[in-house]
Structure formats: C-alpha cells, structure tokens
Design an enzyme around this catalytic site. Structure first.
Site, PDB file in Angstrom:
ATOM      1  N   TYR A 260       0.835  -1.200   0.000  1.00 57.60           N
ATOM      2  CA  TYR A 260       0.000   0.000   0.000  1.00 57.60           C
ATOM      3  C   TYR A 260       0.869   1.249   0.000  1.00 57.60           C
ATOM      4  O   TYR A 260       2.086   1.178   0.180  1.00 57.60           O
ATOM      5  CB  TYR A 260      -0.973  -0.013   1.187  1.00 57.60           C
ATOM      6  CG  TYR A 260      -0.361   0.258   2.547  1.00 57.60           C
ATOM      7  CD1 TYR A 260       0.423  -0.698   3.195  1.00 57.60           C
ATOM      8  CD2 TYR A 260      -0.568   1.472   3.210  1.00 57.60           C
ATOM      9  CE1 TYR A 260       0.966  -0.450   4.447  1.00 57.60           C
ATOM     10  CE2 TYR A 260      -0.032   1.730   4.458  1.00 57.60           C
ATOM     11  CZ  TYR A 260       0.740   0.766   5.073  1.00 57.60           C
ATOM     12  OH  TYR A 260       1.289   1.011   6.314  1.00 57.60           O
TER      13      TYR A 260
ATOM     14  N   LYS B  43       6.287  -1.600   2.044  1.00 58.50           N
ATOM     15  CA  LYS B  43       5.070  -1.081   2.671  1.00 58.50           C
ATOM     16  C   LYS B  43       3.971  -2.125   2.475  1.00 58.50           C
ATOM     17  O   LYS B  43       3.058  -1.971   1.648  1.00 58.50           O
ATOM     18  CB  LYS B  43       4.693   0.300   2.086  1.00 58.50           C
ATOM     19  CG  LYS B  43       3.850   1.131   3.036  1.00 58.50           C
ATOM     20  CD  LYS B  43       3.929   2.596   2.685  1.00 58.50           C
ATOM     21  CE  LYS B  43       2.916   3.443   3.443  1.00 58.50           C
ATOM     22  NZ  LYS B  43       3.042   3.478   4.883  1.00 58.50           N
TER      23      LYS B  43
ATOM     24  N   GLU C 197      12.188   2.355  14.317  1.00 57.63           N
ATOM     25  CA  GLU C 197      11.192   3.379  13.958  1.00 57.63           C
ATOM     26  C   GLU C 197       9.986   3.207  14.873  1.00 57.63           C
ATOM     27  O   GLU C 197      10.036   2.429  15.826  1.00 57.63           O
ATOM     28  CB  GLU C 197      10.811   3.257  12.479  1.00 57.63           C
ATOM     29  CG  GLU C 197      10.219   1.907  12.107  1.00 57.63           C
ATOM     30  CD  GLU C 197       9.874   1.786  10.629  1.00 57.63           C
ATOM     31  OE1 GLU C 197       9.685   2.804   9.955  1.00 57.63           O
ATOM     32  OE2 GLU C 197       9.760   0.636  10.148  1.00 57.63           O
TER      33      GLU C 197
ATOM     34  N   LEU D  21      10.855   1.520   7.210  1.00 58.70           N
ATOM     35  CA  LEU D  21      10.208   2.007   5.989  1.00 58.70           C
ATOM     36  C   LEU D  21      10.819   3.384   5.694  1.00 58.70           C
ATOM     37  O   LEU D  21      10.907   4.223   6.598  1.00 58.70           O
ATOM     38  CB  LEU D  21       8.699   2.141   6.185  1.00 58.70           C
ATOM     39  CG  LEU D  21       8.009   2.604   4.912  1.00 58.70           C
ATOM     40  CD1 LEU D  21       7.798   1.432   3.963  1.00 58.70           C
ATOM     41  CD2 LEU D  21       6.682   3.263   5.215  1.00 58.70           C
TER      42      LEU D  21
HETATM   43  N1  PDD Z   1       2.564   4.862   7.759  1.00 64.04           N
HETATM   44  N2  PDD Z   1       7.311   3.697   9.146  1.00 64.04           N
HETATM   45  C1  PDD Z   1       6.187   2.979   9.149  1.00 64.04           C
HETATM   46  C2  PDD Z   1       6.221   1.592   9.689  1.00 64.04           C
HETATM   47  C3  PDD Z   1       4.987   3.534   8.659  1.00 64.04           C
HETATM   48  O1  PDD Z   1       3.862   2.791   8.650  1.00 64.04           O
HETATM   49  C4  PDD Z   1       4.992   4.888   8.195  1.00 64.04           C
HETATM   50  C5  PDD Z   1       3.754   5.550   7.670  1.00 64.04           C
HETATM   51  C6  PDD Z   1       6.200   5.601   8.213  1.00 64.04           C
HETATM   52  C7  PDD Z   1       6.301   7.022   7.715  1.00 64.04           C
HETATM   53  O2  PDD Z   1       6.271   7.096   6.305  1.00 64.04           O
HETATM   54  P1  PDD Z   1       5.712   8.402   5.566  1.00 64.04           P
HETATM   55  O3  PDD Z   1       6.442   9.561   6.148  1.00 64.04           O
HETATM   56  O4  PDD Z   1       6.053   8.200   4.145  1.00 64.04           O
HETATM   57  O5  PDD Z   1       4.225   8.478   5.826  1.00 64.04           O
HETATM   58  C8  PDD Z   1       7.345   4.972   8.686  1.00 64.04           C
HETATM   59  C9  PDD Z   1       1.361   5.302   7.111  1.00 64.04           C
HETATM   60  C10 PDD Z   1       1.013   6.728   7.317  1.00 64.04           C
HETATM   61  C11 PDD Z   1       0.244   4.320   7.425  1.00 64.04           C
HETATM   62  O6  PDD Z   1       0.555   3.155   7.565  1.00 64.04           O
HETATM   63  O7  PDD Z   1      -0.912   4.723   7.484  1.00 64.04           O
END
Ligand code: PDD
Length: 280
Positions: A34, A145, A177, A201
């Site tokens: 996703y 992701k 993270e 991620l």
């Molecule tokens: N999640 N690490 C993980 C495990 C995440 O699920 C996310 C974001 C991030 C940050 O990535 P970004 O800055 O590109 O949003 C880091 C999204 C928002 C979600 O799962 O809904």
C-alpha cells in the site's frame, strides 16, 4: 469528489458498494502493498517520491506495477478535494486466485484500490505525545510497505493501551522506527535518524525533514541510535504523512528534557508547515 467515493479496479463507486472476492490474496494472505499520500488543498504532496516507494514495494514482492505514474495521478485526481487536507490510500494485492495456494498463481490480475480520508493529524502538539519503547517483533523486510500489518497493529495497540501515542521499536538494542512512523532524536545537539535499510520504511516525511534540516544549517545525520542513547535525547519526534511531526515528551514514563516540545522541533515544524503549503 467526497471521501465516500472510492476507486476499485477501474471504477469509481460509493465506499459501501466497493466489494472484493474472499479469494483475493490480500484477504487470504496479506499478499499486497500500500501507499499513503497526503493531499493538501487538492495537491498530492511529493507524489513522485510516493510513486518511487510504491514501485520499490511492488518490485520487492515481485508484482508488476499495473500503472505508470501519469496513470496513477489520473486515477487519484477524482478522489482529491481542493477544500480538504486528505490522506490518499492506495492498495495493490496480487489479485483473486481460484484456490488458496501459497505459490503465486499464473496469469492473475492485481486488485487495485484507492480511497481518501481527511487528515485529522495529531491534535495535541502544544503538550506533545507519550511513547513506549518495545521489542521490534516485525519481519525482516520492513522497507516493503506491506499490507501485512499485524505486528505493527499489536505494537501500536500496546502503546495505546498504556495511554501512549506510539510504540518506539527496538531491535538488538537499537531503535528502528515507530509502529507507523519514523523516528528522529536530538542528541548532543545533532538531529539523528536511523539510516534506511530493511529495518525501516523509508518515510517520505523523513526525507523532507532531512532536506529541510540540511537547507537550514541544522546539524543532522543518518545514524544508528541505541535505546540508551535515545534516553539521553533532548528531543524525540515521530514522523509520518498522516501525523506529520509529533514531538515526544515522555518515553517509558520518563520525561524528556523539560517535558515540552523542544526548540529544534519548533523550528523544523514551522519549516515543514510552510514547505508543505508551498510545494505540493
Ligand atoms: N505509515 N514507518 C512505518 C512503519 C509507517 O507505517 C509509516 C507511515 C512511516 C512514515 O512514512 P511516511 O512519512 O512516508 O508516511 C514509517 C502510514 C502513514 C500508514 O501506515 O498509514
């Protein structure tokens, strides 16, 4: 269009009419990936960076990208609302198979879904957030992701059950993270975030923050952070597309610095808010 209209396999339809087969490999195996792209006033933020990460996730799970980035933009545009800040969710699964079998089926058509929702954000920026540290129980490909988010969900829920906004994950003594966010810490005056790799991620928000820090002469580095070092940090932040930059003021019941969002966060958050409006 309003947030009630979704995209599914070529059609736009009301959310309640969007249905997939129980034989979809996303449903049976969590076999899919996703993306979440913020949209501010109808403009997709850092669209190409999100497309690159989508491509990377698809490559790592050996699924061909069903569309090029121009087609993706065309698909997503009707979901955008110029009067709203939205998060645009894209999901691609390997598709619907005739039988449940772990092996990739031949000639399968991926399921493509997209929807929008309002960004609510983190509402208590003045006071900051609480977090817990917890063993990172996820798999070895956290750079994908993947929709398979059971570990992340269980970790986040443990944080919420303890009155915290996020779980900060720790692998072999080092911070990776958050359960759904990246982490930054200010240690000895330097802004540090763990390097990209299979353990995290690669957050698009993370990249924007590093760029803003470099452009504004804020000392920063991509380096490993031990949990012991994190406990000495003067600031800790958690970053994501939907919650932006959250200052953490308490970790494992211990107050960080004076218990208030710190000066580096204030500077970066101001820069980020200005940047996101100026540069879709
Ligand atoms: N999640 N690490 C993980 C495990 C995440 O699920 C996310 C974001 C991030 C940050 O990535 P970004 O800055 O590109 O949003 C880091 C999204 C928002 C979600 O799962 O809904």
């Amino acid at each position: 269009m309003d947030n009630n209209t979704v995209y599914l396999n070529g059609d736009y339809l009301p959310l309640s009419d969007a249905k997939i087969s129980v034989m979809d490999r996303g449903f049976l195996f969590g076999d899919g990936i996703y993306e979440v792209i913020p949209s501010y006033s109808g403009h997709l933020f850092h669209f190409e960076q999100h497309m690159e990460r989508l491509e990377n996730s698809l490559t790592l799970i050996r699924l061909e990208n069903p569309h090029d980035s121009a087609k993706w933009r065309e698909i997503l545009t009707p979901l955008l609302d110029a009067n709203l800040d939205q998060s645009i969710y894209i999901q691609i699964t390997r598709g619907v198979a005739a039988k449940r079998d772990h092996t990739f089926p031949a000639n399968i058509i991926p399921t493509v879904f997209a929807m929008s929702s309002n960004i609510v954000g983190f509402t208590d920026l003045e006071s900051g957030a609480k977090a817990i540290s917890i063993d990172d129980s996820r798999w070895g490909l956290c750079n994908v992701k993947a929709i398979t988010l059971l570990a992340n969900i269980l970790l986040r829920q443990q944080a919420v059950d303890r009155g915290c906004a996020e779980a900060i994950l720790v692998k072999d003594g080092y911070v990776t993270e958050g359960a759904a966010s990246n982490i930054f810490a200010v240690i000895d005056g330097i802004l540090i975030t763990p390097p990209k790799g299979r353990e995290i991620l690669a957050g698009v928000t993370r990249d924007v923050i590093l760029e803003l820090a470099r452009d504004n002469d804020i000392a920063c580095s991509e380096d490993i952070i031990s949990l012991d070092a994190l406990k000495t940090a003067s600031e800790i932040w958690l970053t994501s597309s939907t919650r932006e930059i959250i200052p953490v003021v308490q970790l494992d019941n211990e107050t960080i610095a004076n218990g208030k969002p710190g000066p580096v966060w204030k500077t970066i958050n101001h820069l980020f808010q200005t940047y996101k409006k100026s540069k879709p």
